[in-house]
Design a protein around this motif. Structure first.
Motif, PDB file in Angstrom:
ATOM      1  N   THR A 282      67.899  61.023  13.134  1.00 52.45           N
ATOM      2  CA  THR A 282      66.985  60.085  12.720  1.00 52.45           C
ATOM      3  C   THR A 282      65.792  60.478  13.365  1.00 52.45           C
ATOM      4  O   THR A 282      65.540  60.487  14.498  1.00 52.45           O
ATOM      5  N   LEU A 283      64.707  60.359  12.466  1.00 56.02           N
ATOM      6  CA  LEU A 283      63.381  60.606  12.897  1.00 56.02           C
ATOM      7  C   LEU A 283      62.479  59.545  12.205  1.00 56.02           C
ATOM      8  O   LEU A 283      62.803  59.129  11.050  1.00 56.02           O
ATOM      9  N   ASN A 284      61.308  59.036  12.945  1.00 53.13           N
ATOM     10  CA  ASN A 284      60.573  58.102  11.951  1.00 53.13           C
ATOM     11  C   ASN A 284      59.510  59.254  11.046  1.00 53.13           C
ATOM     12  O   ASN A 284      59.788  60.401  11.183  1.00 53.13           O
ATOM     13  N   TYR A 285      59.031  58.540  10.361  1.00 50.30           N
ATOM     14  CA  TYR A 285      58.328  59.447   9.385  1.00 50.30           C
ATOM     15  C   TYR A 285      57.130  60.149   9.778  1.00 50.30           C
ATOM     16  O   TYR A 285      57.067  61.370   9.382  1.00 50.30           O
ATOM     17  N   ARG A 286      56.455  59.696  10.963  1.00 49.66           N
ATOM     18  CA  ARG A 286      55.440  60.328  11.738  1.00 49.66           C
ATOM     19  C   ARG A 286      56.029  61.962  11.911  1.00 49.66           C
ATOM     20  O   ARG A 286      55.529  62.862  12.035  1.00 49.66           O
ATOM     21  N   ASP A 287      57.185  61.720  12.490  1.00 51.22           N
ATOM     22  CA  ASP A 287      57.667  63.110  13.372  1.00 51.22           C
ATOM     23  C   ASP A 287      58.405  63.716  12.183  1.00 51.22           C
ATOM     24  O   ASP A 287      58.387  64.970  12.407  1.00 51.22           O
ATOM     25  N   TYR A 288      59.006  63.233  11.224  1.00 51.35           N
ATOM     26  CA  TYR A 288      59.598  64.061  10.051  1.00 51.35           C
ATOM     27  C   TYR A 288      58.503  64.875   9.242  1.00 51.35           C
ATOM     28  O   TYR A 288      58.576  66.057   8.961  1.00 51.35           O
ATOM     29  N   ILE A 289      57.193  64.069   9.109  1.00 47.84           N
ATOM     30  CA  ILE A 289      56.001  64.927   8.412  1.00 47.84           C
ATOM     31  C   ILE A 289      55.506  66.026   9.187  1.00 47.84           C
ATOM     32  O   ILE A 289      55.072  67.102   8.781  1.00 47.84           O
ATOM     33  N   ASP A 290      55.600  65.725  10.753  1.00 45.33           N
ATOM     34  CA  ASP A 290      55.077  66.711  11.474  1.00 45.33           C
ATOM     35  C   ASP A 290      55.807  67.992  11.459  1.00 45.33           C
ATOM     36  O   ASP A 290      55.429  68.986  11.417  1.00 45.33           O
ATOM     37  N   LEU A 291      57.217  67.699  11.335  1.00 43.91           N
ATOM     38  CA  LEU A 291      58.022  68.821  11.329  1.00 43.91           C
ATOM     39  C   LEU A 291      57.902  69.546  10.002  1.00 43.91           C
ATOM     40  O   LEU A 291      57.988  70.848   9.900  1.00 43.91           O
ATOM     41  N   ALA A 292      57.834  68.698   8.915  1.00 40.23           N
ATOM     42  CA  ALA A 292      57.719  69.195   7.466  1.00 40.23           C
ATOM     43  C   ALA A 292      56.541  70.348   7.322  1.00 40.23           C
ATOM     44  O   ALA A 292      56.255  71.026   6.391  1.00 40.23           O
ATOM     45  N   LEU A 293      55.366  69.697   8.045  1.00 42.22           N
ATOM     46  CA  LEU A 293      54.040  70.394   7.876  1.00 42.22           C
ATOM     47  C   LEU A 293      53.608  71.306   8.953  1.00 42.22           C
ATOM     48  O   LEU A 293      53.048  72.304   8.340  1.00 42.22           O
ATOM     49  N   TYR A 294      54.201  71.170  10.055  1.00 42.40           N
ATOM     50  CA  TYR A 294      53.607  72.207  11.307  1.00 42.40           C
ATOM     51  C   TYR A 294      54.707  72.671  12.178  1.00 42.40           C
ATOM     52  O   TYR A 294      54.457  73.386  13.002  1.00 42.40           O
ATOM     53  N   ASP A 295      55.922  72.544  11.584  1.00 48.90           N
ATOM     54  CA  ASP A 295      56.917  73.399  12.431  1.00 48.90           C
ATOM     55  C   ASP A 295      56.747  74.691  12.319  1.00 48.90           C
ATOM     56  O   ASP A 295      56.392  75.347  11.152  1.00 48.90           O
ATOM     57  N   PRO A 296      56.838  75.546  13.597  1.00 53.63           N
ATOM     58  CA  PRO A 296      56.549  76.931  13.342  1.00 53.63           C
ATOM     59  C   PRO A 296      57.229  77.754  12.663  1.00 53.63           C
ATOM     60  O   PRO A 296      56.788  78.963  12.086  1.00 53.63           O
TER      61      PRO A 296
ATOM     62  N   CYS B 273      59.307  76.533   9.795  1.00 52.99           N
ATOM     63  CA  CYS B 273      59.558  76.018   8.296  1.00 52.99           C
ATOM     64  C   CYS B 273      58.551  75.009   8.000  1.00 52.99           C
ATOM     65  O   CYS B 273      58.461  74.207   7.084  1.00 52.99           O
ATOM     66  N   GLY B 274      57.398  75.201   8.579  1.00 53.02           N
ATOM     67  CA  GLY B 274      56.267  73.943   8.306  1.00 53.02           C
ATOM     68  C   GLY B 274      55.517  74.394   7.199  1.00 53.02           C
ATOM     69  O   GLY B 274      55.368  75.820   6.803  1.00 53.02           O
ATOM     70  N   TYR B 275      55.008  73.764   6.390  1.00 49.99           N
ATOM     71  CA  TYR B 275      54.066  73.863   5.221  1.00 49.99           C
ATOM     72  C   TYR B 275      52.841  74.469   5.285  1.00 49.99           C
ATOM     73  O   TYR B 275      52.645  75.732   4.863  1.00 49.99           O
ATOM     74  N   TYR B 276      52.318  73.929   6.647  1.00 45.51           N
ATOM     75  CA  TYR B 276      50.743  74.481   6.987  1.00 45.51           C
ATOM     76  C   TYR B 276      51.112  75.854   7.975  1.00 45.51           C
ATOM     77  O   TYR B 276      49.960  76.671   8.021  1.00 45.51           O
ATOM     78  N   THR B 277      52.172  75.858   8.189  1.00 45.38           N
ATOM     79  CA  THR B 277      52.297  77.246   9.228  1.00 45.38           C
ATOM     80  C   THR B 277      52.890  78.480   8.489  1.00 45.38           C
ATOM     81  O   THR B 277      52.624  79.551   9.092  1.00 45.38           O
ATOM     82  N   ALA B 278      53.369  78.465   7.242  1.00 43.29           N
ATOM     83  CA  ALA B 278      53.811  79.315   6.467  1.00 43.29           C
ATOM     84  C   ALA B 278      52.807  80.198   5.971  1.00 43.29           C
ATOM     85  O   ALA B 278      51.434  79.674   5.783  1.00 43.29           O
ATOM     86  N   ALA B 279      52.866  81.570   5.902  1.00 41.05           N
ATOM     87  CA  ALA B 279      51.931  82.519   5.255  1.00 41.05           C
ATOM     88  C   ALA B 279      51.985  82.516   3.839  1.00 41.05           C
ATOM     89  O   ALA B 279      52.644  83.127   3.078  1.00 41.05           O
ATOM     90  N   ARG B 280      51.198  81.328   3.303  1.00 44.71           N
ATOM     91  CA  ARG B 280      51.167  80.869   1.849  1.00 44.71           C
ATOM     92  C   ARG B 280      49.812  80.686   1.402  1.00 44.71           C
ATOM     93  O   ARG B 280      49.012  80.086   2.175  1.00 44.71           O
ATOM     94  N   GLU B 281      49.658  80.889   0.074  1.00 48.66           N
ATOM     95  CA  GLU B 281      48.243  80.551  -0.434  1.00 48.66           C
ATOM     96  C   GLU B 281      48.451  78.833  -1.074  1.00 48.66           C
ATOM     97  O   GLU B 281      49.031  78.973  -1.933  1.00 48.66           O
ATOM     98  N   ARG B 282      47.635  77.885  -0.394  1.00 50.70           N
ATOM     99  CA  ARG B 282      47.966  76.711  -0.920  1.00 50.70           C
ATOM    100  C   ARG B 282      46.820  76.109  -1.508  1.00 50.70           C
ATOM    101  O   ARG B 282      46.944  75.311  -2.596  1.00 50.70           O
ATOM    102  N   VAL B 283      45.492  76.354  -1.359  1.00 46.45           N
ATOM    103  CA  VAL B 283      44.324  75.844  -2.021  1.00 46.45           C
ATOM    104  C   VAL B 283      43.734  76.997  -2.977  1.00 46.45           C
ATOM    105  O   VAL B 283      43.569  78.121  -2.737  1.00 46.45           O
ATOM    106  N   GLY B 284      43.465  76.209  -4.231  1.00 49.59           N
ATOM    107  CA  GLY B 284      42.692  76.921  -5.257  1.00 49.59           C
ATOM    108  C   GLY B 284      42.986  76.461  -6.671  1.00 49.59           C
ATOM    109  O   GLY B 284      44.010  75.742  -6.833  1.00 49.59           O
ATOM    110  N   ARG B 285      42.421  76.795  -7.701  1.00 49.27           N
ATOM    111  CA  ARG B 285      42.883  76.510  -8.916  1.00 49.27           C
ATOM    112  C   ARG B 285      43.947  77.034  -9.706  1.00 49.27           C
ATOM    113  O   ARG B 285      44.487  76.663 -10.767  1.00 49.27           O
ATOM    114  N   SER B 286      44.227  78.091  -9.179  1.00 47.67           N
ATOM    115  CA  SER B 286      45.507  78.683  -9.891  1.00 47.67           C
ATOM    116  C   SER B 286      46.694  78.113  -9.818  1.00 47.67           C
ATOM    117  O   SER B 286      46.919  77.324  -8.796  1.00 47.67           O
TER     118      SER B 286
END
Length: 329
Positions: free
Chosen positions: A20-34, A36-49
């Motif tokens: 069990t994690l509080n949401y702060r720690d869950y979101i940190d994992l989902a966004l910034y885990d080295p 499997c995080g959303y923001y750490t992955a080599a992907r293009e996130r921003v743009g109109r495409s």
């Protein structure tokens, strides 16, 4: 369950052996885990495409850059701006605000990307566009006469599930006195406390100059009285949804920041001039030279730059949805 989801569940269990994690720690994992995080992955996130997930004012390119630089120079004055370094926080990979311009009035520049230490010193212009809303946050719900912190658990089927925690996490307990005594049953409150911590750390550093924060948020009263479903949401392929547990690590997770404590921090840190205003008001009043030049250069004909300017200013687009908090010290 996909291979990515299985990997995420394993990372979740490593972060919390109890499951069990509080949401702060869950979101940190989902966004910034080295791994499997959303923001750490080599992907293009921003743009109109259609393959991207969202776009920001900065992704509108040269027009936004010209407006921000003009506002910074006019607020500080030409001499002080020329002696300052431009520091951008949370720039997307391989780009920056100043990269859209052929020249700028500052003595130098620094780009701080995801994972870099946020450090500033001396005379600076510190600029951040949608930095604070990308930080993890806590989630609360009002049930049976009291506030409860929400969390995430791994259920018997091995999938993620929303739950209530037995007690507030230390960060929430520290601000519990802020919470309204009464709320409607089931009222949800998303607490962006990490944004307060990040700004506090930045303001504690030895710099002087201009701080420009572009983001979307609400007042504390609005969060507590006018948002019964909270403000948390996800973005995937330019579509918004409220399922924070879907596609963990593959979609953006965000919430509206709370401006009141951030503005109070600026005032307490020694800023002699501090202002909070809509993006429309800020750009019209502080970047008038650049806006006028864009309009005049295309008088009587269609102009993509003028269309972009209208998108940044118009209340139906970004003008009202986004706000600017700035201060000079």
């Amino acid at each position: 369950m996909s291979a990515h989801d299985s990997q995420f569940i394993e990372r979740f269990k490593l972060r919390s052996p109890e499951g069990t994690l509080n949401y702060r720690d869950y979101i940190d994992l989902a966004l910034y885990d080295p791994d499997c995080g959303y923001y750490t992955a080599a992907r293009e996130r921003v743009g109109r495409s259609g393959s991207r997930d969202f776009y920001t004012a900065e992704s509108l390119g040269t027009v936004f850059a010209r407006l921000v630089v003009t506002a910074a120079e006019d607020l500080l004055g030409p001499d002080r701006a020329a002696a300052s370094s431009f520091v951008e926080i949370a720039a997307e990979p391989e780009t920056s605000l100043l990269s859209h311009l052929k020249s700028h009035p500052f003595t130098g520049s620094q780009t701080i990307r995801q994972g870099d230490a946020i450090e500033a010193s001396g005379p600076v212009v510190i600029f951040a566009n949608e930095w604070l809303d990308a930080l993890p946050f806590h989630r609360l719900v009002f049930r049976e006469g009291s506030w409860h912190e929400r969390g995430v658990t791994v259920n018997a089927e091995g999938t993620l599930e929303d739950c209530l925690l037995e007690a507030f996490s230390p960060e929430v307990a520290a601000v519990a006195s802020r919470l309204p005594e009464l709320a409607s049953e089931g009222y949800e409150l998303d607490l962006p406390l990490e944004a307060e911590h990040a700004l506090r750390s930045l303001l504690a550093q030895d710099w002087n100059g201009l701080l420009l924060l572009f983001d979307y948020g609400k007042s504390w009263a609005q969060l507590c009285e006018a948002c019964p479903a909270g403000t948390a949401r996800c973005f995937y392929r330019h579509t918004s949804n409220n399922d924070l547990l879907a596609r963990p690590g593959q979609q953006d997770i965000t919430c509206d920041i709370c401006w009141d404590p951030l503005e109070a921090q600026l005032r307490a840190s020694g800023c002699k001039r501090t202002q909070f205003e809509t993006q429309e008001s800020f750009l019209v009043q502080r970047a008038a030279r650049a806006a006028e030049a864009i309009v005049m250069s295309s008088a009587g004909r269609f102009s993509e730059e003028r269309q972009t300017l209208m998108e940044l200013l118009h209340p139906a687009h970004m003008g009202l949805r986004f706000q600017v908090l700035w201060g000079i010290r």
